[in-house]
Motif scaffolding. Sequence first.
Motif, short mmCIF file in Angstrom:
data_model
loop_
_atom_site.label_atom_id
_atom_site.label_comp_id
_atom_site.label_asym_id
_atom_site.label_seq_id
_atom_site.Cartn_x
_atom_site.Cartn_y
_atom_site.Cartn_z
N PRO A 64 0.01 -7.15 -1.59
CA PRO A 64 0.99 -6.12 -1.96
C PRO A 64 0.37 -4.73 -2.08
O PRO A 64 1.02 -3.73 -1.76
N ARG A 65 -0.89 -4.66 -2.54
CA ARG A 65 -1.53 -3.35 -2.67
C ARG A 65 -1.66 -2.66 -1.32
O ARG A 65 -1.47 -1.45 -1.20
N ILE A 66 -1.98 -3.43 -0.29
CA ILE A 66 -2.10 -2.86 1.05
C ILE A 66 -0.73 -2.40 1.55
O ILE A 66 -0.61 -1.32 2.14
N ILE A 67 0.28 -3.21 1.31
CA ILE A 67 1.64 -2.83 1.72
C ILE A 67 2.03 -1.50 1.10
O ILE A 67 2.58 -0.60 1.76
N GLU A 68 1.72 -1.33 -0.20
CA GLU A 68 2.09 -0.10 -0.90
C GLU A 68 1.19 1.08 -0.51
O GLU A 68 1.68 2.17 -0.19
N ASP A 69 -0.13 0.86 -0.52
CA ASP A 69 -1.06 1.95 -0.23
C ASP A 69 -0.82 2.56 1.13
O ASP A 69 -0.88 3.79 1.31
N LEU A 70 -0.57 1.72 2.12
CA LEU A 70 -0.42 2.20 3.50
C LEU A 70 1.04 2.38 3.90
O LEU A 70 1.32 2.69 5.06
N ASP A 71 1.95 2.23 2.94
CA ASP A 71 3.39 2.43 3.18
C ASP A 71 3.85 1.66 4.42
O ASP A 71 4.48 2.21 5.33
N LEU A 72 3.56 0.38 4.44
CA LEU A 72 3.90 -0.41 5.62
C LEU A 72 5.42 -0.55 5.78
O LEU A 72 5.91 -0.63 6.91
#
Length: 532
Positions: A64-72
Amino acid sequence: MLFDLIVVGGGHNGLVCAAYAARAGLSVAVIERYDEVGGAAFTEEFHPGFRNSAASYTVSLLEPRIIEDLDLRGHGLRIVPRPLENFVPALDGPGLELPGESTARYRAIAGLSRRDADAYGSFSARLNSVIGLVRPFFLEAPVQPWRSGREFWRALAVGARTLGYGPRAIAATIKLIRQSAGHWLDTFFETDLLKGALGFDSVVGHFASPYSRGSGYLLLHHALGELEGKPGAWGHAIGGMGSISNALALAAEKCGVQIRTGEAVSRITPADGGFVVETEKGTLTSRLVAGAVHPKRLFLDLLADADLPETFKSRIDNWQSESASFRINVALSELPEFRCLPGKRPGPHHGAGILFTPSLPYLDKAYRDAAETGLSVKPIVELVIPSVVDATLAPRGQHVASLFCQHFRYALPDGKTWDQTRGDAIDRILTIVDDYAPNFKSAVLGLNAYSPLDLERRFGLVGGDIFHGAMIPSQLYHARPAKRYARYRTPIPDLYLCAAGAHPGGGVSGAPGYNAAAAIIEDAASRATRRQ
């Protein structure tokens, strides 16, 4: 142009690593041999008008952190939950539907065994205590306290955090990791269908029996994900798994990453102040390199002339890499109609992970057959039909299905080859589904299959291993890929490993790429400080 960082391989971990490094101010290029990024997280048209995820096929572990950080999501990623978590069909009897909601799940299990329905609460509580303890380790580098004073203090902090979960959680974690999944499940449950369904996660990508030591960790690994804040849930990426990679590519490019596709890397050579990266289209130079490829591919092929320590080279030479997995995509004229649950109209069970896993002994025999003859007589199969929730994948009224299957050896006995044997394996797999849903074979309009050898040829999965190396205790955490080199740094200065051969291992999580980027950024900042 001299780059700060070249990432070799445009799979999802390579794209994650590149995006975070570029966000930190590094000039980054990703070199991918195929015309599209994604690696095993790739969507292909395998039959006219039918598209599906080629290798990886379902979502839960993506951080989830990657989804949020990179605005996927802002880059087009949309993941929808399964309408039903799992469906285990039966040849005789009603089968077992497993909803995600706890009350509904209790009722479903109680339909087969009230005792098991009552025991499921204790099982979940025990598993959740282990998940709570292990989950924080995913997005951090393994602790190696012998490396430095700083690492020693970090090890104490991690130890204190672990102790905070209490002795029961610690004991449960040790027991699960050391014990087989099969023995663990046998202590809780009596129903074969339930144990077979839960035991499936212990053999996914793992050439072993559910009663083999180490299978307990695989069961745990597949329970560590979440979907939209719901722990353990699985879902579908709209447009197939390639939509994850495409969103990552857009995010990386927004951060300034240069993505070069259709350009295979042939050699990486350490040079003064960096590396020379040779491709079929020319030569590139970089201060740093991150390998988003299998460890054997990186260290034994691309770095063939590099001066690697003998102990490390021996470790990579002996790296166990075989998951005995087989993948098929099929185009269907209609949905399967199950003997135990008639009806061709879309139902919640059609959108589930459909598990042909009638018992733990069935899973065990599939392994033993393959160990002896190379192929399971009756394979383990998960059938997923993403077109039930994603109309973009197939023509209206028709469907695509993924079949993920175990166990099929990479090296076949008696001189057999996969080019000769692929058809036999496909028939065995389709027959299993047809036994439970007799219209299945007749509904197949076309298919594409990847044997273990095909997985190696197409996706660089050496030995056909979907995890870039067996997820066994001797190849996990501080030993992935080798002791002293588990923190994404390698024996060659400024060369990093950012793919699934690094901690925490396989699955479409992005965690190895995220953690490797953190190491790269930390080292870059340290070098900048020393220059001041």
